[in-house]
Scaffold this active site. Structure first.
Site, PDB file in Angstrom:
ATOM      1  N   HIS A   1       0.839  -1.208   0.000  1.00 50.75           N
ATOM      2  CA  HIS A   1       0.000   0.000   0.000  1.00 50.75           C
ATOM      3  C   HIS A   1       0.868   1.251   0.000  1.00 50.75           C
ATOM      4  O   HIS A   1       2.056   1.228   0.351  1.00 50.75           O
ATOM      5  CB  HIS A   1      -0.928   0.009   1.217  1.00 50.75           C
ATOM      6  CG  HIS A   1      -0.184  -0.055   2.518  1.00 50.75           C
ATOM      7  ND1 HIS A   1       0.497   1.022   3.050  1.00 50.75           N
ATOM      8  CD2 HIS A   1       0.011  -1.074   3.393  1.00 50.75           C
ATOM      9  CE1 HIS A   1       1.048   0.681   4.193  1.00 50.75           C
ATOM     10  NE2 HIS A   1       0.784  -0.593   4.424  1.00 50.75           N
TER      11      HIS A   1
ATOM     12  N   ASP B   1       4.009  -4.510   3.874  1.00 49.94           N
ATOM     13  CA  ASP B   1       5.446  -4.796   3.930  1.00 49.94           C
ATOM     14  C   ASP B   1       5.707  -6.216   4.422  1.00 49.94           C
ATOM     15  O   ASP B   1       6.647  -6.888   3.961  1.00 49.94           O
ATOM     16  CB  ASP B   1       6.177  -3.770   4.807  1.00 49.94           C
ATOM     17  CG  ASP B   1       5.587  -3.635   6.206  1.00 49.94           C
ATOM     18  OD1 ASP B   1       4.610  -4.326   6.538  1.00 49.94           O
ATOM     19  OD2 ASP B   1       6.114  -2.811   6.993  1.00 49.94           O
TER      20      ASP B   1
END
Length: 479
Positions: A98, A380
């Site tokens: 994102h 992540d």
């Protein structure tokens, strides 16, 4: 005598021009590529030395933080879509993190960073299609969205960002990503034509608004003004996208071992502990409470948005505090690669996703025309283990709006032969993977045979666990 002086002058001028030419080549200011008969550049795909104009020679926590922020005003080079002219692109699978978000944690007893999450096209950073994106998102009720996705907002809309909310910067980052991928894959390689169908797309995201909104921003510039009725976004409840194969005790075991390693490194770092003590005094809380608040997450938001670090009556958190914490984070990433515990975790954590990728590529090779463009919108903690599992040890930790791309190519001269390229943030990392690291030494093609990737995922990945299957590797205790 006059002739001699002119000759010496011309000789000196020639020497000066030769020196300038070599200097410009050294600094990468003029191209030095030649082209082989197969249409490929003879220049090495691996950069030998850093770009002296942009990249410092040693690890610099401030520079690395700038890279992590991924400010969308900075232009970047991209190697996506590069192949010999006789190769045909047949599939692209994209895994993104994102975009820029508001912190997940707050530093206790400090004012939250004042970041506006209302989208305003006249505020920087912006994008030429931001206003059109906002209008198009308001028409999205016709889309199919799995699980709880339909209840999430399709773009950020709070004047003061909520915790973890995508910012305008995050939206712009993925509008840029989508536009870049469209220029390469749609306009140049015609992966999708104007009459594309819903079956040609596969879209999946976790259940966070920031991942859904990032996917929609990328998709909007990749397929401008797309028909919402063709959009079907699957909901993935797991951040590692393990779907129905999440029961893996040994994966959890290696993750716990990795977390112990992280703790051990932290308690040995005296400089870090001193910084935590000093910051705890500034905000007036116990040191352990400050540590638990994960201050780097919040400080990175201040840093990326160029907002002053928080102050109290006792003092201010400053750049020196930030640099020590960020430097420790970088040291932790380096030790993580050396100790291999995270690598073992990553192999098991990402196998379901990589196996799904392999299965899809094999179906396309067999002639299926479905799911030729795939987009996974994630975190992540999704991208990082995938990079590790693939053996790409030199990759930086996933920045905001990072992208990992798998390209599938068909050899036009030998149509039964298929190859893959793997790119991370636009850089070709195919030959950094563990399964194709040395292949370029024996081939003129700038990509990896698909069967090498298939063998890695379906067989070789289990060898380190002395196993022959994912189930066995997940349940076999090491000797």
């Amino acid at each position: 005598m006059l002739f001699r002086n002119r000759f010496l002058l011309l000789l000196a001028l020639a020497a000066l021009l030769a020196f300038l030419s070599l200097s410009l080549q050294f600094l990468h200011l003029i191209p030095v590529n030649s082209v082989r008969e197969d249409g490929l550049s003879t220049k090495s795909r691996k950069r030998i030395m850093p770009d002296l104009l942009t990249e410092p020679p040693a690890i610099d926590p401030v520079y690395e933080a700038h890279v992590y922020c991924n400010i969308p005003t900075i232009a970047e080079r991209s190697m996506e879509g590069h192949a010999p002219h006789y190769f045909k692109l047949v599939s692209v699978q994209v895994l993104i993190r994102h975009g820029d978000r508001y912190p997940l944690y707050a530093i206790p007893k400090t004012k939250r960073p004042d970041i506006d999450c209302l989208l305003q096209p006249n505020r920087k950073p912006s994008h030429p299609q931001l206003e059109a994106f906002i209008k198009h998102m308001s028409k999205g009720s016709a889309a199919q969205m799995g699980g709880s996705l339909s209840s999430l907002p399709r773009y950020p809309s709070h004047s003061l960002c909520e915790m973890g909310e995508l910012t305008q910067t995050g939206v712009v980052q993925h509008l840029k990503n989508g536009q870049l991928l469209r220029d390469i894959y749609v306009n140049k390689h015609k992966l999708l034509l104007s009459d594309w169908t819903a079956k040609q797309l596969y879209l999946e995201t976790t259940g966070k608004s920031r991942t859904l909104q990032s996917a929609l921003a990328l998709l909007y510039t990749f397929l401008p003004d797309f028909d919402w009725k063709k959009i079907n976004i699957r909901h993935q409840w797991s951040t590692i996208f393990c779907s129905g194969s999440c029961n893996c005790p040994m994966r959890n075991h290696y993750l716990e071992e990795e977390q112990r390693r992280q703790y051990s490194l932290r308690v040995k770092n005296n400089d870090l502990e001193k910084i935590y003590v000093a910051m705890a005094k500034i905000v007036g809380i116990p040191t352990r409470q400050l540590r638990a608040s994960n201050p780097i997450d919040s400080l990175l938001c201040y840093f990326c948005h160029n907002v002053s670090f928080p102050c109290t009556k006792t003092g201010c958190i400053d750049m020196e505090h930030f640099k020590v914490i960020k430097r420790h984070q970088l040291e932790d990433e380096r030790e993580r690669q050396e100790k291999k515990l995270y690598f073992l975790y990553a192999l098991l954590a990402t196998h379901p996703l990589l196996n799904q990728t392999v299965n899809r590529l094999q179906r396309i090779v067999e002639g299926k025309k479905e799911e030729v463009f795939v987009l996974y919108s994630a975190h992540d903690v999704t991208l990082s283990p995938v990079l590790s599992a693939l053996g790409i040890t030199d990759a930086r930790f996933p920045r905001f709006a990072a992208r990992l791309v798998f390209e599938l190519w068909q050899d036009g001269k030998r149509p039964k032969d298929h190859f893959i390229r793997i790119l991370y943030n636009g850089a070709d990392v195919t030959f950094q993977t563990s399964f194709c690291r040395d292949y370029y030494k024996q081939s003129t093609k700038p990509m990896c045979p698909l069967e090498k990737f298939v063998n890695f995922v379906t067989r070789d990945v289990f060898l380190i666990f002395n196993s022959t299957s994912y189930y066995d590797a997940c349940h076999r205790r090491p000797l």
